[in-house]
Scaffold this motif. Structure first.
Motif: not given
Length: 148
Positions: A2-6, A8-9
């Motif tokens: 979940e690189e995109s969520r990381f 984003g965070a």
């Protein structure tokens, strides 16, 4: 996975930091500015009262000259204007610090109380009643009258 969520965070974290730092700096600047303005007003006001006609300084000088008191009265009062200024400085700092802590605690009580009430209204009411009852019981059991 979940690189995109990381990322984003991480971006959200940096945005929060970018907003929080100027807000906290503005808060500190505002508090210091308020303290400076209050100290300036209070210093001018109290020194004016101290040195005005028929007030403390001139009354002490007249009594010392008449001999009704010890001749060294004015010598024992060392730099009264500097003492007034230093007392005002500590008073203003302590008062503003107390106000900030008191308001912060009040805001925390209100915000966490609202969160707790949204979770469970009965639990919020129970917590308030419990804290008041326990505080009252401890004060009644272990407290004693304040005497001079």
């Amino acid at each position: 996975k979940e690189e995109s969520r990381f990322w984003g965070a991480v971006l959200l974290y940096f945005l929060i930091i970018a907003i929080a730092v100027p807000v906290l700096a503005l808060k500190e600047w505002t508090l210091q500015r308020l303290a400076l303005m209050w100290r300036d007003w209070m210093t001018n006001h109290l020194i004016t009262l101290y040195f005005c006609n028929e007030k403390a300084f001139f009354r002490l000088a007249a009594e010392s000259a008449e001999g009704s008191h010890d001749k060294d009265v004015l010598h024992n009062i060392d730099n009264p204007d500097q003492r007034i200024v230093s007392d005002i400085e500590s008073f203003c700092k302590t008062s503003l610090n107390f106000m900030v802590v008191f308001l912060g605690a009040g805001l925390q009580i209100c915000s966490f109380g609202a969160i707790l009430y949204n979770i469970s209204g009965r639990l919020a009411v129970f917590t308030i009643v419990y804290s008041i009852a326990i505080t009252g019981a401890i004060t009644w059991l272990f407290g004693k009258r304040l005497t001079v």
